[in-house]
Design a protein around this motif. Structure first.
Motif, PDB file in Angstrom:
ATOM      1  N   GLU A  62       0.844  -1.185   0.000  1.00 12.59           N
ATOM      2  CA  GLU A  62       0.000   0.000   0.000  1.00 12.59           C
ATOM      3  C   GLU A  62       0.880   1.236   0.000  1.00 12.59           C
ATOM      4  OE1 GLU A  62      -2.375  -0.513   3.512  1.00 12.59           O
ATOM      5  OE2 GLU A  62      -3.720  -1.922   2.512  1.00 12.59           O
ATOM      6  N   LEU A  63       0.496   2.229  -0.780  1.00 11.38           N
ATOM      7  CA  LEU A  63       1.241   3.472  -0.874  1.00 11.38           C
ATOM      8  C   LEU A  63       0.404   4.586  -0.262  1.00 11.38           C
ATOM      9  CD1 LEU A  63       3.972   4.415  -2.103  1.00 11.38           C
ATOM     10  CD2 LEU A  63       2.667   5.171  -4.082  1.00 11.38           C
ATOM     11  N   TYR A  64       1.040   5.404   0.598  1.00  9.97           N
ATOM     12  CA  TYR A  64       0.371   6.497   1.301  1.00  9.97           C
ATOM     13  C   TYR A  64       1.126   7.794   1.067  1.00  9.97           C
ATOM     14  CZ  TYR A  64      -1.892   2.743   3.917  1.00  9.97           C
ATOM     15  OH  TYR A  64      -2.599   1.628   4.266  1.00  9.97           O
ATOM     16  N   ASP A  65       0.420   8.924   1.183  1.00  9.68           N
ATOM     17  CA  ASP A  65       1.132  10.200   1.138  1.00  9.68           C
ATOM     18  C   ASP A  65       1.669  10.520   2.529  1.00  9.68           C
ATOM     19  OD1 ASP A  65      -0.968  11.282   2.640  1.00  9.68           O
ATOM     20  OD2 ASP A  65      -1.792  12.444   0.982  1.00  9.68           O
ATOM     21  N   GLU A  66       2.337  11.675   2.649  1.00 10.31           N
ATOM     22  CA  GLU A  66       2.986  12.034   3.907  1.00 10.31           C
ATOM     23  C   GLU A  66       1.993  12.268   5.037  1.00 10.31           C
ATOM     24  OE1 GLU A  66       2.696  15.860   1.446  1.00 10.31           O
ATOM     25  OE2 GLU A  66       3.123  13.770   1.057  1.00 10.31           O
ATOM     26  N   ASP A  67       0.706  12.449   4.702  1.00  9.99           N
ATOM     27  CA  ASP A  67      -0.331  12.661   5.715  1.00  9.99           C
ATOM     28  C   ASP A  67      -1.053  11.373   6.081  1.00  9.99           C
ATOM     29  OD1 ASP A  67       0.174  15.450   5.767  1.00  9.99           O
ATOM     30  OD2 ASP A  67      -1.084  15.717   3.989  1.00  9.99           O
ATOM     31  N   GLY A  68      -0.630  10.263   5.501  1.00 11.92           N
ATOM     32  CA  GLY A  68      -1.250   8.980   5.799  1.00 11.92           C
ATOM     33  C   GLY A  68      -2.468   8.654   4.959  1.00 11.92           C
ATOM     34  N   ASN A  69      -2.703   9.429   3.895  1.00  8.55           N
ATOM     35  CA  ASN A  69      -3.837   9.159   3.007  1.00  8.55           C
ATOM     36  C   ASN A  69      -3.471   8.065   2.016  1.00  8.55           C
ATOM     37  OD1 ASN A  69      -5.479  11.327   4.058  1.00  8.55           O
ATOM     38  ND2 ASN A  69      -4.129  12.722   2.970  1.00  8.55           N
ATOM     39  N   PHE A  70      -4.356   7.080   1.883  1.00  3.88           N
ATOM     40  CA  PHE A  70      -4.142   5.961   0.975  1.00  3.88           C
ATOM     41  C   PHE A  70      -4.152   6.446  -0.466  1.00  3.88           C
ATOM     42  CE2 PHE A  70      -5.963   2.689  -1.779  1.00  3.88           C
ATOM     43  CZ  PHE A  70      -5.065   1.664  -1.569  1.00  3.88           C
ATOM     44  N   LEU A  71      -3.153   6.001  -1.264  1.00  2.92           N
ATOM     45  CA  LEU A  71      -3.064   6.409  -2.666  1.00  2.92           C
ATOM     46  C   LEU A  71      -3.166   5.244  -3.642  1.00  2.92           C
ATOM     47  CD1 LEU A  71      -0.177   9.027  -2.457  1.00  2.92           C
ATOM     48  CD2 LEU A  71      -2.632   9.462  -2.569  1.00  2.92           C
ATOM     49  N   ALA A  72      -2.609   4.087  -3.299  1.00  2.00           N
ATOM     50  CA  ALA A  72      -2.594   2.998  -4.276  1.00  2.00           C
ATOM     51  C   ALA A  72      -2.411   1.648  -3.596  1.00  2.00           C
ATOM     52  CB  ALA A  72      -1.474   3.206  -5.293  1.00  2.00           C
ATOM     53  N   ALA A  73      -3.079   0.636  -4.160  1.00  2.00           N
ATOM     54  CA  ALA A  73      -2.866  -0.751  -3.769  1.00  2.00           C
ATOM     55  C   ALA A  73      -1.912  -1.378  -4.771  1.00  2.00           C
ATOM     56  CB  ALA A  73      -4.192  -1.505  -3.760  1.00  2.00           C
ATOM     57  N   VAL A  74      -0.996  -2.178  -4.288  1.00  2.00           N
ATOM     58  CA  VAL A  74       0.067  -2.704  -5.132  1.00  2.00           C
ATOM     59  C   VAL A  74       0.145  -4.221  -4.984  1.00  2.00           C
ATOM     60  CG1 VAL A  74       2.560  -2.672  -5.507  1.00  2.00           C
ATOM     61  CG2 VAL A  74       1.358  -0.570  -4.894  1.00  2.00           C
ATOM     62  N   ASN A  75       0.129  -4.920  -6.108  1.00  2.00           N
ATOM     63  CA  ASN A  75       0.251  -6.376  -6.083  1.00  2.00           C
ATOM     64  C   ASN A  75       1.694  -6.839  -6.242  1.00  2.00           C
ATOM     65  OD1 ASN A  75      -2.515  -6.621  -5.866  1.00  2.00           O
ATOM     66  ND2 ASN A  75      -2.804  -6.802  -8.061  1.00  2.00           N
ATOM     67  N   GLU A  76       2.474  -6.116  -7.037  1.00  2.00           N
ATOM     68  CA  GLU A  76       3.860  -6.519  -7.304  1.00  2.00           C
ATOM     69  C   GLU A  76       4.785  -5.377  -6.922  1.00  2.00           C
ATOM     70  OE1 GLU A  76       4.525  -7.943 -11.302  1.00  2.00           O
ATOM     71  OE2 GLU A  76       2.428  -8.561 -11.462  1.00  2.00           O
ATOM     72  N   TRP A  77       5.858  -5.712  -6.187  1.00  2.00           N
ATOM     73  CA  TRP A  77       6.834  -4.695  -5.820  1.00  2.00           C
ATOM     74  C   TRP A  77       8.193  -5.338  -5.580  1.00  2.00           C
ATOM     75  CZ3 TRP A  77       8.929  -4.894  -0.835  1.00  2.00           C
ATOM     76  CH2 TRP A  77       8.236  -5.692   0.086  1.00  2.00           C
TER      77      TRP A  77
END
Length: 146
Positions: A62-77
């Protein structure tokens, strides 16, 4: 039997596909980031019981901004560490030593595009003349054998 990795202060780097569309295919977007803080291993992989063949498939990051807001779900990393090395040869010595002068971390991920929150966050920052946001990524490896 789980592993949890947290990468803080990630900034986009390299080329990013804004759209790569093919008929009948799921819309995905590849991202590359430079990680500006050493990774945190909040839960280390269990030594001995964790079988990588049993990793759950699905949203593993999961990717979040600096304020903790969810931005993206990620299957491969993938996260990588690179070292910079300089040569040093002491006077009267034949051996040339390698000395580590620095290191860096990179994160590459594949986002399955459900919304454009990540892209919007970055593009809106450009419109306002702001710097790129610091992003935080959490990657989790869970074995479905508990």
């Amino acid at each position: 039997m789980d592993g949890r990795y947290v990468f803080r202060r990630c900034i986009p780097t390299d080329t990013i596909d804004i759209a790569n569309v093919a008929p009948g295919e799921i819309l995905q977007r590849d991202w590359s980031f430079r990680i500006n803080m050493p990774p945190e291993l909040q839960e280390e992989l269990d030594s001995g019981e964790f079988d990588p063949r049993n990793i759950l498939h699905g949203v593993d990051g999961e990717l979040y901004d600096e304020d903790g807001n969810f931005l993206a779900a990620v299957n491969e990393w993938q996260a990588q560490m690179s070292f910079e090395t300089a040569d040093y040869q002491a006077a009267t010595q034949w051996v040339i030593w390698g000395i580590t002068t620095g290191y860096s971390f990179t994160l590459t991920l594949k986002e399955t595009v459900v919304n454009d929150m990540l892209l919007i966050k970055i593009l809106n920052g450009f419109k306002k003349g702001e710097q790129l946001p610091d992003l935080n990524f959490t990657g989790v490896l869970r074995s479905h054998k508990k």
